[in-house]
Design a protein around this motif. Structure first.
Motif, PDB file in Angstrom:
ATOM      1  N   GLN A  78      40.109 -59.619  57.799  1.00  0.00           N
ATOM      2  CA  GLN A  78      40.230 -60.838  57.025  1.00  0.00           C
ATOM      3  C   GLN A  78      40.290 -61.943  57.911  1.00  0.00           C
ATOM      4  O   GLN A  78      40.200 -61.991  59.048  1.00  0.00           O
ATOM      5  CB  GLN A  78      41.750 -60.641  56.584  1.00  0.00           C
ATOM      6  N   PRO A  79      39.961 -63.364  57.321  1.00  0.00           N
ATOM      7  CA  PRO A  79      39.622 -64.544  57.916  1.00  0.00           C
ATOM      8  C   PRO A  79      40.756 -64.898  59.166  1.00  0.00           C
ATOM      9  O   PRO A  79      40.298 -65.513  60.111  1.00  0.00           O
ATOM     10  CB  PRO A  79      39.710 -65.570  56.943  1.00  0.00           C
ATOM     11  N   ASP A  80      41.856 -64.431  58.847  1.00  0.00           N
ATOM     12  CA  ASP A  80      42.943 -64.816  59.925  1.00  0.00           C
ATOM     13  C   ASP A  80      42.991 -63.859  61.403  1.00  0.00           C
ATOM     14  O   ASP A  80      43.945 -64.054  62.097  1.00  0.00           O
ATOM     15  CB  ASP A  80      44.235 -64.889  59.224  1.00  0.00           C
ATOM     16  N   ILE A  81      42.255 -62.873  61.218  1.00  0.00           N
ATOM     17  CA  ILE A  81      42.044 -62.081  62.204  1.00  0.00           C
ATOM     18  C   ILE A  81      41.028 -62.754  63.433  1.00  0.00           C
ATOM     19  O   ILE A  81      39.776 -62.581  62.972  1.00  0.00           O
ATOM     20  CB  ILE A  81      41.643 -60.749  61.886  1.00  0.00           C
ATOM     21  N   GLY A  82      41.639 -62.955  64.581  1.00  0.00           N
ATOM     22  CA  GLY A  82      40.849 -63.764  65.627  1.00  0.00           C
ATOM     23  C   GLY A  82      40.089 -62.551  66.609  1.00  0.00           C
ATOM     24  O   GLY A  82      38.959 -62.882  66.899  1.00  0.00           O
ATOM     25  N   ALA A  83      40.789 -61.423  66.817  1.00  0.00           N
ATOM     26  CA  ALA A  83      40.203 -60.604  67.546  1.00  0.00           C
ATOM     27  C   ALA A  83      40.563 -59.187  67.111  1.00  0.00           C
ATOM     28  O   ALA A  83      41.683 -58.946  66.279  1.00  0.00           O
ATOM     29  CB  ALA A  83      40.713 -60.643  68.905  1.00  0.00           C
ATOM     30  N   LEU A 135      45.219 -55.560  53.542  1.00  0.00           N
ATOM     31  CA  LEU A 135      44.246 -54.702  53.944  1.00  0.00           C
ATOM     32  C   LEU A 135      43.236 -55.568  55.021  1.00  0.00           C
ATOM     33  O   LEU A 135      42.773 -56.476  54.622  1.00  0.00           O
ATOM     34  CB  LEU A 135      43.272 -53.960  52.980  1.00  0.00           C
ATOM     35  N   SER A 136      43.613 -55.344  56.200  1.00  0.00           N
ATOM     36  CA  SER A 136      43.113 -56.289  57.256  1.00  0.00           C
ATOM     37  C   SER A 136      41.737 -56.013  57.641  1.00  0.00           C
ATOM     38  O   SER A 136      40.883 -56.657  58.312  1.00  0.00           O
ATOM     39  CB  SER A 136      43.958 -56.261  58.493  1.00  0.00           C
ATOM     40  N   ALA A 137      41.085 -54.544  57.697  1.00  0.00           N
ATOM     41  CA  ALA A 137      39.694 -54.338  58.240  1.00  0.00           C
ATOM     42  C   ALA A 137      39.189 -52.953  57.555  1.00  0.00           C
ATOM     43  O   ALA A 137      40.029 -52.252  56.994  1.00  0.00           O
ATOM     44  CB  ALA A 137      39.971 -54.016  59.654  1.00  0.00           C
ATOM     45  N   THR A 138      37.958 -52.990  57.583  1.00  0.00           N
ATOM     46  CA  THR A 138      37.123 -51.840  57.122  1.00  0.00           C
ATOM     47  C   THR A 138      35.593 -52.036  57.737  1.00  0.00           C
ATOM     48  O   THR A 138      35.275 -53.060  58.234  1.00  0.00           O
ATOM     49  CB  THR A 138      37.022 -51.865  55.790  1.00  0.00           C
ATOM     50  N   MET A 139      35.002 -50.617  57.541  1.00  0.00           N
ATOM     51  CA  MET A 139      33.577 -50.805  57.754  1.00  0.00           C
ATOM     52  C   MET A 139      32.866 -50.990  56.769  1.00  0.00           C
ATOM     53  O   MET A 139      33.122 -50.344  55.493  1.00  0.00           O
ATOM     54  CB  MET A 139      33.294 -49.465  58.652  1.00  0.00           C
ATOM     55  N   ALA A 143      31.539 -63.933  51.016  1.00  0.00           N
ATOM     56  CA  ALA A 143      32.977 -64.112  50.756  1.00  0.00           C
ATOM     57  C   ALA A 143      33.814 -64.807  51.397  1.00  0.00           C
ATOM     58  O   ALA A 143      35.062 -64.946  51.029  1.00  0.00           O
ATOM     59  CB  ALA A 143      33.377 -62.850  49.882  1.00  0.00           C
ATOM     60  N   GLY A 144      33.601 -64.795  52.980  1.00  0.00           N
ATOM     61  CA  GLY A 144      34.491 -65.223  53.765  1.00  0.00           C
ATOM     62  C   GLY A 144      35.210 -64.368  54.880  1.00  0.00           C
ATOM     63  O   GLY A 144      35.879 -64.438  55.551  1.00  0.00           O
TER      64      GLY A 144
END
Length: 322
Positions: free
Chosen positions: A115-120, A178-182, A194-195
């Motif tokens: 998601q866009p707010d995840i910096g690392a 849902l914060s991440a996926t491959m 889509a960002g």
């Protein structure tokens, strides 16, 4: 009409009828694949008649998730499937079904999206990540990328089963929890547009990886060896056609039509596929050994030697006959 002329007319009619009929009956195959760029050789084989000229009628189904793909192969509803090679290993190790990998494909072209707010990657601590199935293939890639960043499964993040790649990209865009996926192309391209944030390619972090592979039940392969060789010959010919720069524009149109996407996305996906494909769909043994190493690391259970999961005799015959 004279007797001789009647005989000649009858012979000509029979010859015409015989000439208009196929020399041999078609062999029907039902295969299952995941939606994505990796199916380009199949699109080519269908549209260019490469299966048909070998007497094959191939019905291609799209997998909603890896469980359905594996179960369908085990039940005999599908004769050949294409998916991440680890799915075949899972059939052997988890379901105790004797599946054999008969052809390779590509390295998966997978990238970690967040998601866009995840910096690392470390910001995924305490978050939920989306997978197809929790104990196969690209889920292990995700766990490994997070492990290398210092995050451990169950302790540091939660895993949610969502389904195939096309479902996961929709899920991340619709549900910010849902914060991440491959993701791989074209879905990775859609995600970026889509960002969603691209955190890097899997193979850059975890090393070589054998992703797409074709596999069959060992018993079905033995009983239908000639069919397997014909199928692989068409598949490899389709891959060669797709890789020919002279066919690039038409290949992109095939992708756009079959995956129902804009041609600019199809064009970008084509370039990624060409970079990730193994020549002639060969199996990358180093990549496959890494698949097994990841399975062992993230299940805690040892695997068999790599050779136990593969049967490249059909592939070798297909290559030799081309």
């Amino acid at each position: 009409m004279s007797h001789l002329r009647k005989l000649a007319t009858a012979a000509a009619t029979l010859a015409l009828v015989a000439g208009s009929s196929p020399a041999t009956a078609e062999t029907k195959l039902t295969i299952m694949v995941f939606a994505g760029m990796q199916n380009l050789p199949l699109f080519v084989a269908q549209s260019k008649g490469l299966f048909a000229k070998r007497g094959l009628a191939v019905d291609m189904k799209i997998a909603p998730n890896s469980d359905e793909l594996r179960n369908g192969l085990a039940d005999g509803r599908f004769q050949i499937v294409h998916a991440a090679a680890d799915n075949s290993v899972a059939m052997v190790e988890m379901a105790k079904v004797d599946a054999k990998i008969v052809v390779g494909g590509d390295n998966g072209m997978n990238r970690l999206f967040v998601q866009p707010d995840i910096g690392a990657i470390t910001d995924l601590r305490g978050k939920t990540v989306a997978v197809d199935a929790p104990n196969t293939a690209y889920a292990f890639q995700l766990y490994e990328m997070l492990r290398l960043a210092g995050l451990e499964r169950e302790k540091d993040y939660t895993v949610q089963v969502v389904g195939a790649t096309m479902r996961r990209v929709d899920a991340l865009l619709a549900d910010k929890t849902l914060s991440a996926t491959m993701l791989n192309p074209p879905f990775s391209l859609r995600a970026a547009k889509a960002g969603l944030k691209d955190m890097g390619e899997a193979t850059a972090s975890i090393g070589p990886y054998q992703a797409s592979a074709g596999f069959v039940l060992a018993s079905w392969g033995r009983d239908n060896a000639e069919t397997v060789v014909k199928y692989l010959s068409a598949y490899i010919e389709g891959m060669r056609w797709a890789a020919d720069p002279a066919n690039k524009a038409e290949a992109i149109r095939l992708v756009a039509e079959n995956l129902k996407m804009p041609e600019d996305i199809a064009a970008a996906g084509y370039d990624l596929l060409m970079a990730g494909m193994n020549k002639d769909a060969a199996l990358d043994m180093k990549g496959f050994e890494n698949v097994l190493a990841l399975r062992t690391r993230h299940t805690g259970k040892p695997t068999r030697p790599a050779a136990d999961y593969i049967d490249l005799s059909y592939y070798q015959k297909a290559i030799a006959g081309m």
